[in-house]
Every structure is written in C-alpha cells, then in structure tokens.
Motif scaffolding. Structure first.
Motif, PDB file in Angstrom:
ATOM      1  N   THR A   1     -90.901  13.984 -94.105  1.00  0.00           N
ATOM      2  CA  THR A   1     -89.652  13.638 -94.783  1.00  0.00           C
ATOM      3  C   THR A   1     -89.531  14.301 -96.155  1.00  0.00           C
ATOM      4  O   THR A   1     -88.530  14.112 -96.844  1.00  0.00           O
ATOM      5  N   CYS A   2     -90.544  15.075 -96.557  1.00  0.00           N
ATOM      6  CA  CYS A   2     -90.537  15.782 -97.845  1.00  0.00           C
ATOM      7  C   CYS A   2     -89.331  16.731 -97.912  1.00  0.00           C
ATOM      8  O   CYS A   2     -89.038  17.431 -96.954  1.00  0.00           O
ATOM      9  N   TYR A   3     -88.671  16.750 -99.039  1.00  0.00           N
ATOM     10  CA  TYR A   3     -87.462  17.574 -99.188  1.00  0.00           C
ATOM     11  C   TYR A   3     -87.772  19.050 -98.942  1.00  0.00           C
ATOM     12  O   TYR A   3     -86.975  19.759 -98.338  1.00  0.00           O
ATOM     13  N   TYR A   4     -88.918  19.523 -99.443  1.00  0.00           N
ATOM     14  CA  TYR A   4     -89.238  20.937 -99.251  1.00  0.00           C
ATOM     15  C   TYR A   4     -89.520  21.235 -97.771  1.00  0.00           C
ATOM     16  O   TYR A   4     -88.983  22.188 -97.202  1.00  0.00           O
TER      17      TYR A   4
ATOM     18  N   GLY B   1     -95.633  10.958 -92.091  1.00  0.00           N
ATOM     19  CA  GLY B   1     -94.280  10.563 -92.507  1.00  0.00           C
ATOM     20  C   GLY B   1     -93.930  11.124 -93.872  1.00  0.00           C
ATOM     21  O   GLY B   1     -92.794  11.552 -94.107  1.00  0.00           O
ATOM     22  N   PHE B   2     -94.910  11.140 -94.771  1.00  0.00           N
ATOM     23  CA  PHE B   2     -94.669  11.659 -96.119  1.00  0.00           C
ATOM     24  C   PHE B   2     -94.336  13.147 -96.077  1.00  0.00           C
ATOM     25  O   PHE B   2     -93.375  13.610 -96.706  1.00  0.00           O
ATOM     26  N   ARG B   3     -95.122  13.908 -95.320  1.00  0.00           N
ATOM     27  CA  ARG B   3     -94.870  15.359 -95.232  1.00  0.00           C
ATOM     28  C   ARG B   3     -93.582  15.637 -94.460  1.00  0.00           C
ATOM     29  O   ARG B   3     -92.794  16.498 -94.851  1.00  0.00           O
TER      30      ARG B   3
ATOM     31  N   ARG C   1     -93.141  23.394-109.177  1.00  0.00           N
ATOM     32  CA  ARG C   1     -94.119  24.079-108.317  1.00  0.00           C
ATOM     33  C   ARG C   1     -94.331  23.318-107.001  1.00  0.00           C
ATOM     34  O   ARG C   1     -95.375  23.428-106.372  1.00  0.00           O
ATOM     35  N   HIS C   2     -93.346  22.528-106.626  1.00  0.00           N
ATOM     36  CA  HIS C   2     -93.513  21.648-105.463  1.00  0.00           C
ATOM     37  C   HIS C   2     -93.833  22.422-104.179  1.00  0.00           C
ATOM     38  O   HIS C   2     -94.699  22.018-103.405  1.00  0.00           O
ATOM     39  N   MET C   3     -93.151  23.523-103.967  1.00  0.00           N
ATOM     40  CA  MET C   3     -93.392  24.304-102.745  1.00  0.00           C
ATOM     41  C   MET C   3     -94.839  24.816-102.712  1.00  0.00           C
ATOM     42  O   MET C   3     -95.527  24.685-101.694  1.00  0.00           O
TER      43      MET C   3
ATOM     44  N   ALA D   1     -86.127   7.616 -95.624  1.00  0.00           N
ATOM     45  CA  ALA D   1     -87.284   6.726 -95.880  1.00  0.00           C
ATOM     46  C   ALA D   1     -88.333   7.416 -96.748  1.00  0.00           C
ATOM     47  O   ALA D   1     -89.391   6.844 -97.005  1.00  0.00           O
ATOM     48  N   HIS D   2     -88.040   8.626 -97.207  1.00  0.00           N
ATOM     49  CA  HIS D   2     -89.071   9.380 -97.938  1.00  0.00           C
ATOM     50  C   HIS D   2     -89.652   8.606 -99.111  1.00  0.00           C
ATOM     51  O   HIS D   2     -90.856   8.624 -99.348  1.00  0.00           O
ATOM     52  N   ARG D   3     -88.789   7.915 -99.855  1.00  0.00           N
ATOM     53  CA  ARG D   3     -89.311   7.220-101.044  1.00  0.00           C
ATOM     54  C   ARG D   3     -90.323   6.139-100.665  1.00  0.00           C
ATOM     55  O   ARG D   3     -91.252   5.883-101.398  1.00  0.00           O
TER      56      ARG D   3
ATOM     57  N   SER E   1     -95.607  15.740-107.797  1.00  0.00           N
ATOM     58  CA  SER E   1     -94.505  16.697-107.945  1.00  0.00           C
ATOM     59  C   SER E   1     -93.306  16.335-107.062  1.00  0.00           C
ATOM     60  O   SER E   1     -92.323  17.082-107.020  1.00  0.00           O
ATOM     61  N   CYS E   2     -93.384  15.200-106.394  1.00  0.00           N
ATOM     62  CA  CYS E   2     -92.358  14.771-105.429  1.00  0.00           C
ATOM     63  C   CYS E   2     -90.981  14.584-106.099  1.00  0.00           C
ATOM     64  O   CYS E   2     -90.872  14.026-107.188  1.00  0.00           O
ATOM     65  N   HIS E   3     -89.948  15.040-105.433  1.00  0.00           N
ATOM     66  CA  HIS E   3     -88.574  14.889-105.951  1.00  0.00           C
ATOM     67  C   HIS E   3     -88.195  13.413-106.098  1.00  0.00           C
ATOM     68  O   HIS E   3     -87.503  13.037-107.050  1.00  0.00           O
ATOM     69  N   SER E   4     -88.628  12.580-105.155  1.00  0.00           N
ATOM     70  CA  SER E   4     -88.295  11.154-105.234  1.00  0.00           C
ATOM     71  C   SER E   4     -88.951  10.505-106.443  1.00  0.00           C
ATOM     72  O   SER E   4     -88.365   9.637-107.090  1.00  0.00           O
TER      73      SER E   4
END
Ligand code: FES
Length: 252
Positions: free
Chosen positions: A90-93, A86-88, A219-221, A131-133, A182-185
């Motif tokens: 829903t990750c923005y990248y 779920g974490f991966r 460097r999130h990507m 639900a990413h956060r 490094s997560c945007h949330s």
C-alpha cells in the motif's frame, strides 16, 4: 502564429505516445526486482525452515510465533507476513511502481494505457490502499521486534560478540527504520496536514519532526529499494548459515 503541439498522452491505446525517449526502460528493473523479491519471499515464507541460527533470526520470521508447531502446523512466517506485505503493497511509491510495471496503468507518464475510464482508488479492491496509515502503525510494532533481534545478534551464548550476521541484521533494521520514517503518511501525520505550525498543539516539536521526516521522505524511493533488497539479503544470509552452506565469520 502558435505552432500546433502533438498530444503527449496516447489516445490510440496501450503504449501510444509522442515521447521519443526509452520510457519503457524504467519499468524493466521494477519487474525484475519486485517480481524477483516477490517470488523469493513467497518461497521463503512457505519453506518454514533455516530461519534461525545462533542469535540470528530471519526478518521474514520476526516476531517468531510457535516455531515448534504446538498449535500452528505451517510455516511461522505465514502468521506475520501480512504486516510487512500490507505496508509495502500500500506504499505510495510502490503503488506507482507496480501500477506501471505490472498493470501498465499507465506504463509511464504520457503513455497510453489499456483502458479509457479512470476510477482511481475509489472502489474495491484498490480502495483498500487507503489502509496504508494503519499498516504504518503496524510496521512500527514490527520495527520494535526487529531492533530486539538486531540487539540479540550481539550476544553469542550470553557473551557479547559480533559476526558478519550481526552487521547484516543491524544494517537491515537501520534501512527498514529509515524507510518507515520516510513514509508519506508519517510526514502527513507529523505536520504535512497543517497550514500553521505555530497555531497547532505541540507545533514546534511537530515542525522539527516534519522537517526531519521531509529530509528522509525526499529519498523515499531510494530507501524503499535499499530496504527491500537488504531484507531479502538478510534472510538469504541467515538461510545460508542456518542450512550449513556457509559459516558465519566472527568479528570479535
Ligand atoms: S508511503 Fe511508502 S511507506 Fe508509506
């Protein structure tokens, strides 16, 4: 007199564009890596064996729940895979990467997509991406277990030591931690949503945290790919050792 510009976006349907570069080359590694990882991780999660050897535990099976099947008859990985998945997912990248590579929606910037309407992520099922956060909070809990596993990998029959597997597990958890940090949330939570740090409660520590997270976030990507590849390699190493295909080399 101003020259007429060719439209950048494709109005003629899927793949139409004024771009002259190899825009399609960007999605090929995503299909290979993400698709390959998805197939491998699914197979390993359902395999239900060769996930543990000595002090090593595969990250696909951590935390290990009911390994002796007292109440859960199937692979223990199935019980926990929803968290990291779920974490991966829903990750923005990753959303950008798999929307482009697998849905072609759009295949790249300024390239025509298969449909003409845009609803964003406002309807089911994509509204669930919000639900990413919450998956972020869950993944922090997973990190606690993975750090415990990495520390345990330094102990062989109660004595301090290290093998190649110890190093592999340590690198894995460091990469997963930096990817999570490094997560945007998380950046938003630390201070990205603030207009004024000095006016906010705990403004100074939040500003410091936000700056650190921003450095990683840039460097999130890279961290997303490095941690994905290495978590697969870590599981593969544990599987090789646990199945007897190779022997773990002790470093001390
Ligand atoms: S945005 Fe990628 S992990 Fe949060």
């Amino acid at each position: 007199m101003a020259e007429a510009q060719a439209p950048l976006t494709g109005v003629g349907g899927l793949g139409s564009t004024a771009r002259r570069d190899f825009w399609w080359a960007e999605i090929i590694p995503v299909i290979i890596l993400l698709g390959g990882f998805g197939l491998y991780a699914t197979w390993r999660a359902f395999e239900g064996k060769f996930f543990e050897w000595g002090p090593y535990l595969s990250p696909f099976y951590s935390p290990l729940i009911d390994p002796h099947h007292h109440w859960w008859p199937w692979s223990p990985a199935i019980l926990i895979l929803g968290g990291p998945l779920g974490f991966r997912a829903t990750c923005y990248y990753y959303r950008k990467a798999y929307y482009r590579a697998f849905f072609l929606d759009p295949p790249a910037c300024a390239v025509g997509e298969p449909r003409h309407s845009y609803r964003g992520e406002t309807r089911f099922p994509f509204i669930l991406q919000n639900a990413h956060r919450y998956f972020l909070y869950l993944s922090v809990l997973f990190l606690v277990f993975l750090w415990r596993d990495a520390i345990r990998a330094f102990f062989f029959d109660g004595k301090l030591g290290a093998g190649v597997g110890t190093v592999v597990m340590l690198v894995n958890v460091v990469l997963l931690t930096t990817y999570t940090l490094s997560c945007h949330s998380l950046r938003h939570l630390a201070g990205g949503k603030l207009d004024c740090f000095s006016c906010a409660t705990f403004g100074k520590p939040r500003y410091t945290a936000w700056r650190w997270i921003t450095t990683l976030n840039e460097r999130h990507m890279l961290l997303a790919w490095a941690s994905l590849i290495f978590v697969g390699l870590t599981d593969f190493y544990v599987r090789l050792v646990a199945s007897g295909a190779i022997r773990d080399v002790r470093l001390f």
